[in-house]
Design an enzyme around this catalytic site. Structure first.
Site, short mmCIF file in Angstrom:
data_model
loop_
_atom_site.label_atom_id
_atom_site.label_comp_id
_atom_site.label_asym_id
_atom_site.label_seq_id
_atom_site.Cartn_x
_atom_site.Cartn_y
_atom_site.Cartn_z
N TYR A 1 14.49 31.25 7.01
CA TYR A 1 13.22 31.93 7.28
C TYR A 1 13.00 32.07 8.79
CZ TYR A 1 11.55 31.42 2.46
OH TYR A 1 11.39 31.50 1.10
N LYS B 1 0.85 -1.20 0.00
CA LYS B 1 0.00 0.00 0.00
C LYS B 1 0.88 1.25 0.00
CE LYS B 1 -0.24 -0.16 5.06
NZ LYS B 1 -1.08 -0.52 6.22
N MET C 1 10.96 25.09 1.32
CA MET C 1 10.26 24.22 0.36
C MET C 1 11.24 23.35 -0.43
SD MET C 1 7.61 25.19 -2.69
CE MET C 1 6.43 26.03 -1.65
N ARG D 1 -10.72 0.04 15.44
CA ARG D 1 -10.57 0.91 14.28
C ARG D 1 -11.41 0.34 13.14
NH1 ARG D 1 -4.66 1.70 11.68
NH2 ARG D 1 -5.21 -0.40 11.01
C1 LIG Z 1 -0.32 -1.66 6.77
C2 LIG Z 1 -0.89 -2.89 7.34
C3 LIG Z 1 -0.06 -4.00 7.62
C4 LIG Z 1 1.44 -3.98 7.49
O1 LIG Z 1 1.95 -3.44 8.70
P1 LIG Z 1 3.54 -3.26 8.96
O2 LIG Z 1 3.59 -2.70 10.33
O3 LIG Z 1 4.00 -2.27 7.95
O4 LIG Z 1 4.15 -4.58 8.80
C5 LIG Z 1 -0.68 -5.16 8.07
N1 LIG Z 1 -2.02 -5.22 8.23
C6 LIG Z 1 -2.84 -4.17 7.99
C7 LIG Z 1 -4.30 -4.30 8.19
C8 LIG Z 1 -2.30 -2.96 7.55
O5 LIG Z 1 -3.10 -1.92 7.32
#
Ligand SMILES: *Cc1c(COP(=O)(O)O)cnc(C)c1O
Length: 366
Positions: free
Chosen positions: A260, A35, A308, A134
């Protein structure tokens, strides 16, 4: 390419880290989490490199899966937030998708879709909330859901949960009770199970079930704080190194300020290096004076505000420094977690916020 601000991504290190994690859990299948553009490392390149060594890819969102398909990745892809919109389900077969279903709306979309139970077999994961609060169905609904939707619960169905505290060192924390609560409810039912992320795979043997979901550790960043990290052996290999060049050097008198807002005042006559990377590249603007970088085999401190497109460092203590020298912001010589700690964030955030303006250069392509 003229600008020398570059993130190198060592794909062979991704593969080594993957094999290390797999060796900890030889009976588990691997869900490679790609992801957020593989945490900023480049989802297509990473996926191509490791596809022969993993069982399934995982992304958060439908659009991320589509991007992988457009680039010829053919392994199944698990969408970990499930469908955000009903029409996404229509692409299930065409795009070879696996859905993590976590709420009743998604279940309704599923039962109203044209997809048959046979078509959905091996394409459904159900997420249960074992305490993180969550995403996921309440754990005490497991039996009722299974009875209400028997067509979706085959031996190819995977029941999953996510741990809130897998990365914390304290022994008496929630991870173990979450794992136990989850296993008590679902273990004897004959479904596939998935609990572990990177940290859990490394630290909690009970969490290693049929499928482990591996992200950050594959990308070479420890999921643990330093105290806990010390216990984890062997160490992960660095994947991402972020470098930029010194484009200006100047000596300023004691008492003058830099940048800055004139927030940093030189306590002595100082040699200041201006480096060609800034918050538009994803280097956090709130990085404070003193945040380390690495140059000519020494650590140098950031001074003044992040701009930036530029950073300023006090390089007075370097043995040698010239315009056009490279500065490593994090990577092989300076751990991303150390830098993150100075900035008040974590390696995950530094990796994923690197912007598209930073070219990625791949090492270890087969
Ligand atoms: C992102 C994610 C992972 C991977 O987690 P890491 O800590 O990067 O290994 C696993 N399960 C879910 C549901 C996630 O959203």
């Amino acid at each position: 390419m003229s600008r020398q601000t570059i993130a190198t991504v060592d794909l062979s290190a991704v593969e080594s880290n993957l094999h290390l994690l797999q060796s900890l859990a030889p009976n588990s299948k691997t869900v490679a989490v790609v992801k957020a553009d593989a945490y900023g490392n480049g989802a297509v390149q990473v996926a191509k490199h490791i596809q022969a060594h993993v069982d399934i890819f995982a992304v958060a969102l439908f659009d991320e899966a589509r991007e992988l398909r457009e680039h010829g990745i053919s392994l199944p892809i698990l969408i970990m937030q499930g469908p955000h919109e009903e029409h996404e389900l229509a692409q299930t077969i065409h795009l070879n998708l696996v859905w993590m279903i976590h709420n009743d709306l998604q279940l309704n979309w599923l039962s109203e879709s044209k997809l048959s139970a046979a078509e959905l077999d091996a394409r459904l994961w159900f997420k249960f909330d074992s305490g993180m609060h969550r995403l996921g169905f309440a754990l005490n609904r497991f039996s009722a859901l299974k009875n209400q939707y028997p067509q979706y619960f085959s031996t190819n169905t995977v029941i999953a949960t996510h741990l809130a505290c897998a990365d914390e060192a304290a022994p008496a924390h929630d991870a173990q009770s979450q794992i136990t609560a989850f296993l008590d409810e679902v273990q004897t039912q004959g479904f596939g199970l998935s609990i572990a992320n990177s940290a859990a795979t490394m630290a909690h043997s009970l969490s290693r079930q049929h499928y482990n979901r591996l992200g950050i550790a594959m990308y070479g960043s420890s999921p643990f704080d330093s105290a806990a990290q010390a216990k984890i052996t062997p160490p992960l290999q660095n994947v991402l190194t972020l470098r930029a060049k010194i484009i200006a050097l100047r000596t300023i008198p004691k008492g003058d300020t830099v940048g800055y807002g004139a927030t940093w005042r030189a306590p002595r006559e100082s040699l200041i290096a201006t480096v060609a990377i800034g918050y538009a590249d994803g280097y956090p603007r709130h990085a404070p004076t003193g945040t380390p970088a690495f140059c000519n085999n020494q650590i140098i401190p950031l001074v003044g505000r992040v701009s930036m497109d530029m950073l300023t460092f006090d390089v007075s203590d370097l043995d040698e420094v010239n315009v056009d020298d490279n500065v490593e912001l994090w990577g092989a010589n300076l751990s991303i977690n150390d830098v993150a700690q100075h900035i008040g964030t974590i390696g995950y955030e530094l990796m994923t916020r690197l912007s598209a303006r930073v070219p990625r250069q791949y090492l270890g392509i087969k």
